[in-house]
Design an enzyme around this catalytic site. Structure first.
Site, PDB file in Angstrom:
ATOM      1  N   ASP A 150     -28.078 -29.629  -8.725  1.00 21.57           N
ATOM      2  CA  ASP A 150     -27.012 -28.666  -8.473  1.00 21.57           C
ATOM      3  C   ASP A 150     -27.686 -27.310  -8.272  1.00 21.57           C
ATOM      4  O   ASP A 150     -28.904 -27.167  -8.459  1.00 21.57           O
ATOM      5  CB  ASP A 150     -26.035 -28.628  -9.665  1.00 21.57           C
ATOM      6  N   SER A 151     -26.876 -26.306  -7.955  1.00 20.03           N
ATOM      7  CA  SER A 151     -27.416 -24.949  -7.819  1.00 20.03           C
ATOM      8  C   SER A 151     -27.787 -24.351  -9.176  1.00 20.03           C
ATOM      9  O   SER A 151     -28.468 -23.330  -9.223  1.00 20.03           O
ATOM     10  CB  SER A 151     -26.366 -24.051  -7.171  1.00 20.03           C
ATOM     11  N   GLY A 170     -22.331 -21.247  -3.205  1.00 14.34           N
ATOM     12  CA  GLY A 170     -21.015 -21.156  -2.557  1.00 14.34           C
ATOM     13  C   GLY A 170     -20.860 -20.054  -1.530  1.00 14.34           C
ATOM     14  O   GLY A 170     -19.942 -20.086  -0.712  1.00 14.34           O
ATOM     15  N   CYS A 221     -23.306 -31.414  -6.717  1.00 17.29           N
ATOM     16  CA  CYS A 221     -22.936 -30.104  -6.181  1.00 17.29           C
ATOM     17  C   CYS A 221     -21.984 -30.352  -5.015  1.00 17.29           C
ATOM     18  O   CYS A 221     -22.364 -30.987  -4.021  1.00 17.29           O
ATOM     19  CB  CYS A 221     -24.192 -29.376  -5.695  1.00 17.29           C
ATOM     20  N   ASN A 222     -20.756 -29.880  -5.165  1.00 17.28           N
ATOM     21  CA  ASN A 222     -19.774 -30.070  -4.096  1.00 17.28           C
ATOM     22  C   ASN A 222     -20.174 -29.323  -2.834  1.00 17.28           C
ATOM     23  O   ASN A 222     -19.941 -29.785  -1.722  1.00 17.28           O
ATOM     24  CB  ASN A 222     -18.413 -29.558  -4.549  1.00 17.28           C
ATOM     25  N   GLU A 272     -22.990 -18.979 -14.860  1.00 17.77           N
ATOM     26  CA  GLU A 272     -24.462 -18.875 -14.875  1.00 17.77           C
ATOM     27  C   GLU A 272     -24.947 -17.778 -15.816  1.00 17.77           C
ATOM     28  O   GLU A 272     -26.081 -17.802 -16.271  1.00 17.77           O
ATOM     29  CB  GLU A 272     -24.995 -18.645 -13.455  1.00 17.77           C
ATOM     30  N   CYS A 327     -15.872 -27.892  -7.890  1.00 15.14           N
ATOM     31  CA  CYS A 327     -17.191 -27.295  -8.067  1.00 15.14           C
ATOM     32  C   CYS A 327     -17.615 -27.777  -9.446  1.00 15.14           C
ATOM     33  O   CYS A 327     -16.825 -27.677 -10.407  1.00 15.14           O
ATOM     34  CB  CYS A 327     -17.120 -25.776  -8.030  1.00 15.14           C
ATOM     35  N   THR A 328     -18.809 -28.302  -9.553  1.00 19.40           N
ATOM     36  CA  THR A 328     -19.191 -28.925 -10.819  1.00 19.40           C
ATOM     37  C   THR A 328     -19.333 -27.915 -11.957  1.00 19.40           C
ATOM     38  O   THR A 328     -19.357 -28.297 -13.123  1.00 19.40           O
ATOM     39  CB  THR A 328     -20.495 -29.729 -10.657  1.00 19.40           C
ATOM     40  N   HIS A 329     -19.383 -26.645 -11.628  1.00 20.03           N
ATOM     41  CA  HIS A 329     -19.418 -25.633 -12.690  1.00 20.03           C
ATOM     42  C   HIS A 329     -18.063 -25.516 -13.421  1.00 20.03           C
ATOM     43  O   HIS A 329     -18.017 -25.064 -14.562  1.00 20.03           O
ATOM     44  CB  HIS A 329     -19.728 -24.244 -12.114  1.00 20.03           C
TER      45      HIS A 329
HETATM   46  N1  DGL Z   1     -21.751 -26.365  -8.670  1.00 20.59           N
HETATM   47  C1  DGL Z   1     -21.825 -26.306  -7.250  1.00 20.59           C
HETATM   48  C2  DGL Z   1     -20.666 -26.976  -6.588  1.00 20.59           C
HETATM   49  O1  DGL Z   1     -20.207 -27.975  -7.097  1.00 20.59           O
HETATM   50  C3  DGL Z   1     -22.310 -25.024  -6.601  1.00 20.59           C
HETATM   51  C4  DGL Z   1     -21.733 -23.748  -7.048  1.00 20.59           C
HETATM   52  C5  DGL Z   1     -22.426 -22.531  -6.490  1.00 20.59           C
HETATM   53  O2  DGL Z   1     -23.644 -22.398  -6.677  1.00 20.59           O
HETATM   54  O3  DGL Z   1     -21.766 -21.700  -5.862  1.00 20.59           O
HETATM   55  O4  DGL Z   1     -20.208 -26.596  -5.542  1.00 20.59           O
END
Ligand code: DGL
Length: 269
Positions: A10-11, A43, A73-74, A153, A187-189
């Site tokens: 992921d990011s 994103g 990561c989506n 983050e 978004c996985t976050h």
């Molecule tokens: N967690 C990631 C996702 O699912 C990326 C979020 C990001 O870095 O903007 O999209």
């Protein structure tokens, strides 16, 4: 049987939502997790940049000898899946959008689905296409949430954080107005701030956790390939991040419920 590790990226911290689900469902599987924190947030990046970063991440994991890659990561899934599949024809590479769309289509009663995601995921239209294939009559109300990843983050994940509360209230308002009964946390976050989202939306809507939803698909794929780990003892776990190791370890350990300090390395990407 295959005892090599699964690669997950992921990011940043978001893919830990998939890690937590994987560790619970398949404790014998080893994994290598990469959070590309030096380049987060993804994103706000262009599809060209996202293809390059996704290639960088799959290349990093491949070089360490993984048996499969979960793109947790989506944003990468939405913008770079073709590149990653073309680069890795010999390896299962799975994204998060298909499984999350499937879970949403199964969960909705009214056909009104909400999507919270990054700007690059919303702009790609990938979720709308995936949901339309499964439930042509469903509608998707999509909202880009650019403030959430930087808050996560930086460790600002408490539902009492005033900036988080304000951002979540603004992002969820259109979904409440549209009467959505199912909300894809695309978004996985976002499951890391589930409490703030739940407080803003109330008990009504079902939340679909895209990282967790993808783990079932990953394990099914490994089973079909006879590539599940054979060991009965817990698998090995390693984490890599490309910047901000201290915050990664602190927020990651709190979310996962175990101390990842000794398992986490800072790498240059
Ligand atoms: N967690 C990631 C996702 O699912 C990326 C979020 C990001 O870095 O903007 O999209």
């Amino acid at each position: 049987m295959d005892d090599r590790p699964i690669g997950i990226f992921d990011s940043g911290l978001g893919g830990l939502t998939a890690v937590r689900a994987l560790a619970a469902a398949a404790p014998g599987e080893s994994f290598l997790y990469l959070g590309d924190t030096a380049h987060a947030p993804y994103g706000e990046k262009t599809p060209t940049q996202l293809r390059a970063l996704s290639r960088q991440n799959t290349g990093f994991l491949r070089a360490l000898g993984v048996k499969a890659i979960l793109v947790a990561c989506n944003t990468s899934t939405a913008n770079a899946m073709d590149t990653m599949l073309a680069d890795n024809p010999d390896l299962p590479v799975l994204g998060v959008i298909g499984p999350a769309a499937e879970a949403a289509a199964a969960a909705t009663g009214t056909g009104r689905i909400g999507l919270l995601a990054t700007a690059a995921t919303v702009a790609s239209g990938a979720y709308e296409r995936a949901v339309r294939r499964l439930a042509p009559e469903a509608s998707v109300t999509a909202v880009a949430c650019p403030k959430l990843v930087p808050l996560v983050e930086s460790g600002r994940v408490s539902p009492d954080d005033p900036d988080l509360t304000a951002a979540v209230a603004a992002y969820t308002a259109p979904l409440l107005a549209a009467g959505t009964d199912t909300v894809i946390l695309g978004c996985t976050h976002y499951p890391i701030v589930r409490d703030a989202l739940r407080r803003a939306m109330g008990p009504g809507p079902a939340f679909i956790d895209s990282g967790a939803a993808s783990v079932g698909a990953l394990l099914r794929t490994l089973e079909d390939l006879d590539a599940r780990a054979g060991r009965k003892t817990p698998g090995s776990r390693r984490f890599f991040c490309s910047a901000g190791r201290d915050t990664f370890v602190k927020v990651g350990s709190a979310f996962l419920g175990w101390d990842i300090s000794a398992q986490t390395e800072l790498v240059t990407l």
